[in-house]
Design an enzyme around this catalytic site. Sequence first.
Site, PDB file in Angstrom:
ATOM      1  N   LYS A 198     -13.146  20.260  -3.310  1.00 31.59           N
ATOM      2  CA  LYS A 198     -12.378  21.534  -4.240  1.00 31.59           C
ATOM      3  C   LYS A 198     -11.311  21.946  -3.142  1.00 31.59           C
ATOM      4  CE  LYS A 198     -11.928  25.855  -4.472  1.00 31.59           C
ATOM      5  NZ  LYS A 198     -10.591  26.026  -4.782  1.00 31.59           N
ATOM      6  N   GLU A 274     -16.281  26.368   8.724  1.00 32.58           N
ATOM      7  CA  GLU A 274     -15.135  26.425   9.785  1.00 32.58           C
ATOM      8  C   GLU A 274     -14.237  27.454   9.545  1.00 32.58           C
ATOM      9  OE1 GLU A 274     -15.188  24.284  12.236  1.00 32.58           O
ATOM     10  OE2 GLU A 274     -16.735  22.929  11.525  1.00 32.58           O
ATOM     11  N   CYS A 309      -5.604  27.891  12.200  1.00 29.76           N
ATOM     12  CA  CYS A 309      -6.857  28.572  12.477  1.00 29.76           C
ATOM     13  C   CYS A 309      -7.067  28.692  14.121  1.00 29.76           C
ATOM     14  CB  CYS A 309      -8.232  27.703  12.017  1.00 29.76           C
ATOM     15  SG  CYS A 309      -8.194  25.994  12.688  1.00 29.76           S
ATOM     16  N   GLU A 406      -7.214  38.636  12.197  1.00 29.02           N
ATOM     17  CA  GLU A 406      -6.584  37.230  12.035  1.00 29.02           C
ATOM     18  C   GLU A 406      -5.253  37.456  11.210  1.00 29.02           C
ATOM     19  OE1 GLU A 406      -8.119  34.093   9.810  1.00 29.02           O
ATOM     20  OE2 GLU A 406      -7.357  32.808  10.989  1.00 29.02           O
TER      21      GLU A 406
HETATM   22  P1  NAD Z   1      -9.973  31.148   1.651  1.00 33.11           P
HETATM   23  O1  NAD Z   1     -11.171  31.567   2.301  1.00 33.11           O
HETATM   24  O2  NAD Z   1      -9.365  32.189   0.970  1.00 33.11           O
HETATM   25  O3  NAD Z   1     -10.211  29.834   1.075  1.00 33.11           O
HETATM   26  C1  NAD Z   1     -10.838  28.554   1.387  1.00 33.11           C
HETATM   27  C2  NAD Z   1     -11.516  27.898   0.217  1.00 33.11           C
HETATM   28  O4  NAD Z   1     -12.296  28.556  -0.261  1.00 33.11           O
HETATM   29  C3  NAD Z   1     -10.280  27.680  -0.923  1.00 33.11           C
HETATM   30  O5  NAD Z   1     -10.437  26.369  -1.568  1.00 33.11           O
HETATM   31  C4  NAD Z   1     -10.823  28.684  -1.903  1.00 33.11           C
HETATM   32  O6  NAD Z   1     -10.413  28.510  -3.280  1.00 33.11           O
HETATM   33  C5  NAD Z   1     -12.375  28.842  -1.702  1.00 33.11           C
HETATM   34  N1  NAD Z   1     -12.875  29.989  -2.112  1.00 33.11           N
HETATM   35  C6  NAD Z   1     -12.421  31.217  -2.146  1.00 33.11           C
HETATM   36  N2  NAD Z   1     -13.288  32.073  -2.413  1.00 33.11           N
HETATM   37  C7  NAD Z   1     -14.459  31.260  -2.928  1.00 33.11           C
HETATM   38  C8  NAD Z   1     -15.733  31.911  -3.456  1.00 33.11           C
HETATM   39  N3  NAD Z   1     -15.941  32.960  -3.838  1.00 33.11           N
HETATM   40  N4  NAD Z   1     -16.584  30.573  -3.466  1.00 33.11           N
HETATM   41  C9  NAD Z   1     -16.201  29.546  -3.395  1.00 33.11           C
HETATM   42  N5  NAD Z   1     -14.964  29.144  -2.901  1.00 33.11           N
HETATM   43  C10 NAD Z   1     -14.029  30.069  -2.691  1.00 33.11           C
HETATM   44  O7  NAD Z   1      -9.175  30.772   3.198  1.00 33.11           O
HETATM   45  P2  NAD Z   1      -7.595  30.211   3.045  1.00 33.11           P
HETATM   46  O8  NAD Z   1      -6.656  31.397   2.710  1.00 33.11           O
HETATM   47  O9  NAD Z   1      -7.466  29.161   1.899  1.00 33.11           O
HETATM   48  O10 NAD Z   1      -7.431  29.636   4.482  1.00 33.11           O
HETATM   49  C11 NAD Z   1      -6.862  30.185   5.697  1.00 33.11           C
HETATM   50  C12 NAD Z   1      -8.346  30.605   6.358  1.00 33.11           C
HETATM   51  O11 NAD Z   1      -9.091  29.260   6.907  1.00 33.11           O
HETATM   52  C13 NAD Z   1      -8.129  31.157   7.719  1.00 33.11           C
HETATM   53  O12 NAD Z   1      -8.946  32.305   7.675  1.00 33.11           O
HETATM   54  C14 NAD Z   1      -8.092  30.068   8.760  1.00 33.11           C
HETATM   55  O13 NAD Z   1      -8.406  30.635   9.963  1.00 33.11           O
HETATM   56  C15 NAD Z   1      -9.294  29.347   8.260  1.00 33.11           C
HETATM   57  N6  NAD Z   1      -9.252  28.056   8.719  1.00 33.11           N
HETATM   58  C16 NAD Z   1     -10.345  27.568   9.495  1.00 33.11           C
HETATM   59  C17 NAD Z   1     -10.364  26.448  10.100  1.00 33.11           C
HETATM   60  C18 NAD Z   1     -11.340  25.876  11.109  1.00 33.11           C
HETATM   61  O14 NAD Z   1     -11.433  24.738  11.296  1.00 33.11           O
HETATM   62  N7  NAD Z   1     -11.972  26.745  11.615  1.00 33.11           N
HETATM   63  C19 NAD Z   1      -9.341  25.287   9.745  1.00 33.11           C
HETATM   64  C20 NAD Z   1      -8.246  25.824   8.918  1.00 33.11           C
HETATM   65  C21 NAD Z   1      -8.204  27.068   8.281  1.00 33.11           C
END
Ligand code: NAD
Length: 504
Positions: A198, A274, A309, A406
Amino acid sequence: MSRSHSPETHADWQALAASLRFEKGLETRAFIDDAFVAAVGGETFATLNPATGETLAEVASCDAADAELAVGHARAAFEAGEWSRLAPGKRKKVLLRLADLMEANKHELALLDTLDMGKPVSSAMGDMAGAIACFRYQAECIDKLYGEVAPTGEEALALVLREPLGVVASIVPWNFPLMMTAWKVAPALAAGNSVILKPSEKSPLSALRLAALAREAGIPRGVFQVLPGFGHTVGKALALSMEVDCLAFTGSTATGKQLMQYAGASNLKRVYLECGGKSPNIVFADCRNLDRVAKHAAAAIFHNQGEVCIAGSRLLVENSVREAFIDKVVAAAERMQPGDPLDPASFMGAIVDDTQYRRVLGYIEKGREEGARLRAGGEALEGPGLFIPPTVFDGVTAEMAIGREEIFGPVLSVFGFDSEEEAVALANDSVYGLAAGLWSQDLDRIMRVTRRLHSGQVFVNNWAGGDQTMPFGGVKQSGNGRDKSHHSLEEYSELKSVWMSLIP
Ligand code: NAD
């Protein structure tokens, strides 16, 4: 798009972008059971180019019904065994073929990520190299991993076998769309699982292109499927499914916490997270070349518009060199201004969407209100695109929102410290623990501080160093998973213990 011509200049990339046709050839529908199909409910959502505000395409918006369909196909494929029971060496061949196809299509894949989420195309090309290398590495690993024979007496033969888990749902973010996908999907497929991806609703296009390439490479039907859509609809449905065995997630800490609850409320599926970070980058006054360190410190936060991240978003500088060092960071940041993402010379691109843009500007406002000293940036650039210049605040404290939370944008928070003890305490004063950096010439200090940092990864005299051989992940609320390296394969397999009695 011609595969023979390699774009190099701004004009080349603009021409390639103009030649993309979503209605002809480039898919915007879901990929379920080896076919591109509309969402069951017929819904779509618009994906925009944040550098121009233009709608790129209408994409299938999957929901619970699509998740149920895909999970059924994934389970059937797993049980049929065409992939899950295929000899690892044969899975390797297919995945290497997929990597070759990605290589042949890397310009188009990079362009899709650039247009979808605003990152500079030069940076997107770096992501493609990383994504392709990940597929190759995981493919090469899978036929070199042995099981175990336990040290028993003569009366038994005891085997520890590694088996795939079953159905893996990979839920990924938008900041490195295809690279984050590769980090999840490559090891999960290599280990023999059926995978449902997804992608983020903010950057779904490269994942759909990957689906077409996976089919061309020979991944059997139902083994790799892609469901574009929102988190609260299709993401939630996958996370609550009784037939999904593992959630492999990259995204925010808030969503990560939610996914653990979904797993607890359903079938206790494995959840690998992650999540976010607020990573400290510590500069000691003993560094020989502070000019070089300042350039790296600026790149550590401003690369990918700060939407990283492991962004080095908290810069901790020893007070004796702090004023002079900040001047150097500000000078380096001046050369990292945002520009058209299609221009290979642009260091930064556009912020992914309006929500994120407002969020970043909101933090900049908060930084001013909380009394931090603005040293660079601070004002959005004129539209129509969503551009924010490198922004530097000095005099930040751990009590300020810009010092703790963040931001996920091009905003650097600078702290001062007087002793090693104070630097370590400041660095560890965070709910996150994804990455940390330290710059020093003193080997004893490097080892002392490295051991004391609460962090999944430590970069010494560099920022973000690493390759496919190194695990990537965090501690504390940055998550519990490890992407990359052969360790990531462990997450996608079960250990089966087999005790065989030997009849004398
Ligand atoms: P997000 O949590 O909003 O979304 C991530 C994914 O989760 C998307 O595909 C979204 O549609 C899905 N999602 C959201 N709510 C959900 C739910 N209730 N149930 C199931 N799926 C759901 O994050 P984002 O804004 O897309 O990404 C930014 C974040 O990602 C930042 O916090 C960043 O630090 C983190 N990140 C971490 C790493 C790592 O390796 N640790 C790498 C890249 C990004």
